[in-house]
Motif scaffolding. Structure first.
Motif, PDB file in Angstrom:
ATOM      1  N   LEU A  42       0.843  -1.189   0.000  1.00 12.72           N
ATOM      2  CA  LEU A  42       0.000   0.000   0.000  1.00 12.72           C
ATOM      3  C   LEU A  42       0.886   1.250   0.000  1.00 12.72           C
ATOM      4  O   LEU A  42       2.076   1.179   0.320  1.00 12.72           O
ATOM      5  CB  LEU A  42      -0.912   0.021   1.230  1.00 12.72           C
ATOM      6  CG  LEU A  42      -1.848  -1.172   1.409  1.00 12.72           C
ATOM      7  CD1 LEU A  42      -2.605  -1.051   2.730  1.00 12.72           C
ATOM      8  CD2 LEU A  42      -2.819  -1.291   0.244  1.00 12.72           C
ATOM      9  N   SER A  43       0.294   2.371  -0.381  1.00 11.39           N
ATOM     10  CA  SER A  43       1.050   3.621  -0.374  1.00 11.39           C
ATOM     11  C   SER A  43       1.433   3.996   1.056  1.00 11.39           C
ATOM     12  O   SER A  43       0.821   3.535   2.019  1.00 11.39           O
ATOM     13  CB  SER A  43       0.221   4.740  -1.005  1.00 11.39           C
ATOM     14  OG  SER A  43      -0.975   4.933  -0.265  1.00 11.39           O
ATOM     15  N   ALA A  45       1.563   6.154   4.273  1.00 11.43           N
ATOM     16  CA  ALA A  45       0.733   7.167   4.917  1.00 11.43           C
ATOM     17  C   ALA A  45       1.518   7.936   5.974  1.00 11.43           C
ATOM     18  O   ALA A  45       1.385   9.144   6.131  1.00 11.43           O
ATOM     19  CB  ALA A  45      -0.504   6.530   5.542  1.00 11.43           C
ATOM     20  N   THR A 162      -5.486   3.909   8.670  1.00 13.36           N
ATOM     21  CA  THR A 162      -6.000   4.091   7.292  1.00 13.36           C
ATOM     22  C   THR A 162      -5.568   2.995   6.330  1.00 13.36           C
ATOM     23  O   THR A 162      -5.688   3.153   5.121  1.00 13.36           O
ATOM     24  CB  THR A 162      -5.628   5.473   6.696  1.00 13.36           C
ATOM     25  OG1 THR A 162      -4.215   5.541   6.446  1.00 13.36           O
ATOM     26  CG2 THR A 162      -6.062   6.599   7.609  1.00 13.36           C
ATOM     27  N   ARG A 163      -5.108   1.861   6.820  1.00 14.12           N
ATOM     28  CA  ARG A 163      -4.779   0.758   5.901  1.00 14.12           C
ATOM     29  C   ARG A 163      -6.011   0.338   5.096  1.00 14.12           C
ATOM     30  O   ARG A 163      -5.927   0.065   3.904  1.00 14.12           O
ATOM     31  CB  ARG A 163      -4.257  -0.447   6.688  1.00 14.12           C
ATOM     32  CG  ARG A 163      -2.791  -0.427   7.000  1.00 14.12           C
ATOM     33  CD  ARG A 163      -2.407  -1.796   7.542  1.00 14.12           C
ATOM     34  NE  ARG A 163      -1.054  -1.862   8.050  1.00 14.12           N
ATOM     35  CZ  ARG A 163      -0.511  -2.964   8.553  1.00 14.12           C
ATOM     36  NH1 ARG A 163      -1.218  -4.077   8.621  1.00 14.12           N
ATOM     37  NH2 ARG A 163       0.733  -2.965   8.992  1.00 14.12           N
ATOM     38  N   ARG A 166      -6.806   2.789   2.303  1.00 14.02           N
ATOM     39  CA  ARG A 166      -5.851   2.678   1.201  1.00 14.02           C
ATOM     40  C   ARG A 166      -6.042   1.380   0.426  1.00 14.02           C
ATOM     41  O   ARG A 166      -5.920   1.353  -0.801  1.00 14.02           O
ATOM     42  CB  ARG A 166      -4.421   2.787   1.733  1.00 14.02           C
ATOM     43  CG  ARG A 166      -4.026   4.227   2.077  1.00 14.02           C
ATOM     44  CD  ARG A 166      -2.656   4.296   2.725  1.00 14.02           C
ATOM     45  NE  ARG A 166      -2.695   3.848   4.106  1.00 14.02           N
ATOM     46  CZ  ARG A 166      -1.704   3.183   4.699  1.00 14.02           C
ATOM     47  NH1 ARG A 166      -0.615   2.859   4.030  1.00 14.02           N
ATOM     48  NH2 ARG A 166      -1.800   2.824   5.968  1.00 14.02           N
ATOM     49  N   THR A 169      -9.197   1.780  -1.775  1.00 17.18           N
ATOM     50  CA  THR A 169      -8.993   2.721  -2.871  1.00 17.18           C
ATOM     51  C   THR A 169      -7.986   2.219  -3.886  1.00 17.18           C
ATOM     52  O   THR A 169      -8.205   2.313  -5.093  1.00 17.18           O
ATOM     53  CB  THR A 169      -8.517   4.080  -2.301  1.00 17.18           C
ATOM     54  OG1 THR A 169      -9.443   4.526  -1.321  1.00 17.18           O
ATOM     55  CG2 THR A 169      -8.408   5.112  -3.402  1.00 17.18           C
ATOM     56  N   GLU A 170      -6.871   1.649  -3.397  1.00 18.97           N
ATOM     57  CA  GLU A 170      -5.766   1.307  -4.289  1.00 18.97           C
ATOM     58  C   GLU A 170      -5.858  -0.105  -4.867  1.00 18.97           C
ATOM     59  O   GLU A 170      -5.640  -0.304  -6.066  1.00 18.97           O
ATOM     60  CB  GLU A 170      -4.437   1.476  -3.543  1.00 18.97           C
ATOM     61  CG  GLU A 170      -4.172   2.909  -3.115  1.00 18.97           C
ATOM     62  CD  GLU A 170      -3.064   3.004  -2.073  1.00 18.97           C
ATOM     63  OE1 GLU A 170      -2.292   2.036  -1.940  1.00 18.97           O
ATOM     64  OE2 GLU A 170      -2.976   4.040  -1.399  1.00 18.97           O
TER      65      GLU A 170
END
Length: 702
Positions: A42-43, A45, A162-163, A166, A169-170
């Protein structure tokens, strides 16, 4: 800049890629870095601050190691390597402070939390936290959120890493989750109190490092240390996702993903994860024989005698066999050999009638003509993708996730679809709904030709049509013009929906000389030309056409195949027997037994071996090892376990044939993602998902 850079971690000197984060560099040096928000796929954060470390010569405060790269480090005096420290008093105190903040509002309900025993917050609080808290204020409570029939929420436990946001969304490509408000009032929500409409929602449970998101079907049923864990393979689609089955006694309690970077990474689809309650419902646990129009329980000997007498009394040319979508390679091999001893050419594994495995002239096709040749991971190298007659989001969610990953990481990739216009979670050009679009790709034709690694994905929406040979001729020409098959790259991909299909095709479980296909077997049974049908777990066909024939059904659920049977041999489900499965890319994988079958049910190959003896046509193997040796002798390509298939050039022109093409639009064979096989139809969870998500069709892509 050189390919590596030298740094020091706790005095240990190592060379690392400058693009790595400090967290990754420290872990390469063997140091464990705690984290909550950071996830490899994941991106970044950078909002939990648990991964704090000290950088020598840097700012006089701890640094979030997930949010800074090695290339950003300044060298020490006289060009000395930059130094990182993960165990200084400053780092220890900083992490204790962060943990204290994270636990301000977290409830102390570990004894009743389903995450207990495998909770990152628990483990890291013990390893890196304080033994007390200085916050005496009342804890904040947060209302629970509705996320559908699969996800149970206890949002007071949420630490706002917020995992989940993300991931949704991702990876999943849905915007159903988000963080609202600020400061003390911040909370994760689904905005409109609706279900998260994705086939990958179960992975939210895995990425959540605390007990805020847990499995609703699994809630309050077991603790992880009570469960027996078995590594095996999923059969809900043809991807061959690697899974772990957690069972207690003869009951599956949950199914989790295993890491396999080339197949499913560390995710699995919802059907693969939540199918487990269907494994115990509507099971066939004893043999049955139809007497006076009704199925009645019988012993194995009685069932074998009735079936053997009928086959021996029938002309071999009037006996046929069908193989279903969930059976292992060994079961197909045993059935093929048994039909060979009986002397019938009427065998087929394509219960959906797909034109696959044979060339237009009826000869057996090359293996690469029915494989996903670019491989699933290889899609990340493709620079133009054309999807024809498929809905990968429902037919193979992990393939769809891989296409989305490519689209996210490389916005220059061009994707086009011929078929239904659905929300596939990535942008694409819709070229049309039917075969007419194959002759007119517009600007995308130039895009395909200019691409270095073009890929064409052909779905069962093409191959199951009556005009499939003519369509394949068009697709072969299109692929030839675009250079889809070149030296070192084969971008011709068949998107399978059945876990058993590729292995059965490799073994040649197809009509022999003068043999009938599935449609012809059904027609023959209806007309009386076929007297006996051995049905090995085939439920996705029009079984009403078999009512005039004598049907021997071997399967594990009381589904469509069992309803029309005259004799039922109860078999083991995929979690109850060892077996080989070949996924759509030709990768051979081993499924392992998690527990023994119910009642009198037995493994598929063992039933066929015992029945062959009663039939007087004994199969030449007495154990699974000997059977696997026979499999490899029949199809040497199945000898390599978990081996990726090398791209092999294929002559696509032999697949197609001249003929007229129906202009009807392409339709995906999967009309309801959650109800595609007997296990799924026996699952109450899948029924609830179907009612929640599928009854309103996916919105057409704008």
């Amino acid at each position: 800049m050189s390919d590596t850079r030298t740094i020091k971690v706790n005095g240990k000197e190592i060379d690392v890629d400058p693009a790595l984060t400090l967290l990754q560099a420290c872990e390469m040096a063997g140091e464990e870095i705690p984290r909550f928000c950071y996830h490899e796929r994941l991106s970044v954060a950078g909002n939990c601050r648990m991964c704090l470390i000290e950088v020598a010569g840097g700012p006089p405060k701890p640094v979030a190691s997930c949010a800074q790269n090695v290339k950003d480090l300044r060298p020490g005096p006289d060009g000395a390597p930059p130094e990182l420290f993960t165990n200084t008093p400053m780092v220890k105190k900083a992490r204790e402070g962060v943990m204290e903040f994270l636990l301000i509002n977290h409830p102390l309900d570990c004894p009743i939390c389903d995450q207990g025993g495998e909770c990152d917050l628990q483990d890291q609080a013990v390893a890196y936290g304080r033994d007390d808290s200085r916050f005496a204020e009342n804890k904040r409570a947060v209302e629970e959120k509705y996320m559908g029939p699969l996800i149970k929420t206890i949002m007071t436990r949420c630490i706002q890493c917020t995992r989940c946001v993300r991931f949704a969304t991702e990876i999943a490509g849905v915007d159903d989750l988000g963080l609202v408000n600020r400061g003390e009032n911040a909370e994760i929500t689904t905005y409109l109190e609706k279900a998260v409409e994705s086939e990958l929602t179960g992975n939210l449970i895995d990425v959540c490092p605390v007990g805020a998101l847990t499995s609703k079907p699994y809630a309050f049923t077991a603790r992880p240390w009570e469960l027996r864990k078995t590594e095996t393979i999923d059969v809900m689609d043809a991807v061959g996702s690697n899974i772990r089955v957690d069972s207690r006694g003869r009951e599956v309690m949950r199914i989790l993903p295993r890491l396999h970077a080339e197949v499913n990474e560390e995710w699995i689809a919802d059907k693969s994860r939540f199918i487990w309650d269907g494994l115990k419902n509507q099971r066939l646990d004893r043999p049955y024989v139809r007497v006076d129009g009704k199925l009645k329980p019988a012993s194995w000997e009685e069932a074998f005698k009735v079936a053997a007498d009928r086959i021996n009394a029938s002309d071999p040319s009037k006996v046929a066999a069908l193989a279903g979508d969930l059976v292992s390679v060994e079961a197909v091999k045993a059935l093929k050999d048994l039909m060979g001893l009986i002397g019938t050419p009427h065998t087929d594994c394509r219960q959906d009638g797909a034109h696959i495995g044979v060339n237009a002239d009826g000869s057996r096709a090359e293996r690469s003509s029915y494989l996903f040749n670019s491989t699933i991971a290889g899609l990340e190298q493709a620079d133009a993708i054309l999807i024809i007659g498929a809905n990968p989001r429902w037919e193979a969610p992990m393939v769809n996730a891989r296409i989305r990953k490519k689209w996210l990481n490389d916005l220059s990739v061009n994707i086009a679809v011929i078929g239904e216009a659905l929300d596939l979670t990535y942008d694409y050009t819709h070229l049309g709904a039917g075969p007419d679009s194959l002759d007119n790709l517009g600007d995308f034709a130039d895009t395909l030709k200019k691409a270095e690694r073009p890929a064409i994905i052909v779905g069962m929406g093409v191959l199951t049509r009556a005009d499939a040979p003519a369509l394949l001729a068009k697709i072969a020409k299109l692929a030839g013009d675009a250079g889809v098959v070149t030296e070192g790259w084969n971008g011709y991909n068949v998107l399978h929906t059945a876990a058993a299909r590729v292995g059965a095709l490799d073994l040649g479980f197809l009509p022999g000389d003068g043999g009938k296909s599935t449609a012809e077997i059904l027609a023959g049974a209806e007309s009386g030309e076929i007297k006996v049908v051995y049905n090995l777990g085939a439920d996705e066909l029009d079984t009403a056409k078999l009512k005039n024939a004598f049907v021997i059904y071997q399967g594990h659920h009381g589904d469509a195949g069992a309803h029309t049977a005259d004799v039922i041999f109860p078999s083991a489900a995929y979690t109850e027997q060892n077996g080989m499965y070949v996924n759509m890319e030709g990768r051979v994988q081993l499924a392992n037994r998690a527990y023994f079958p119910f009642g009198d049910a037995r493994e598929d190959w063992a039933i066929l071996r015992a029945f062959s003896e009663r039939l007087g046509k004994v199969l030449p193997y007495d154990d699974l090892f000997a059977l696997r040796q026979a499999v490899i002798a029949d199809a040497p390509v199945l000898a390599g376990i978990d081996a990726a298939v090398e791209p092999v050039a294929v002559d696509l022109s032999v697949l197609g044939a001249d003929g007229s093409v129906d202009s009807a639009p392409f339709l995906s064979p999967v009309a309801d993602y959650f109800q595609t096989n007997p296990i799924a139809r026996a699952s109450k969870t899948m029924a609830e998902c179907s009612a929640t998500v599928v009854r309103k069709p996916l919105l057409a892509a704008e």
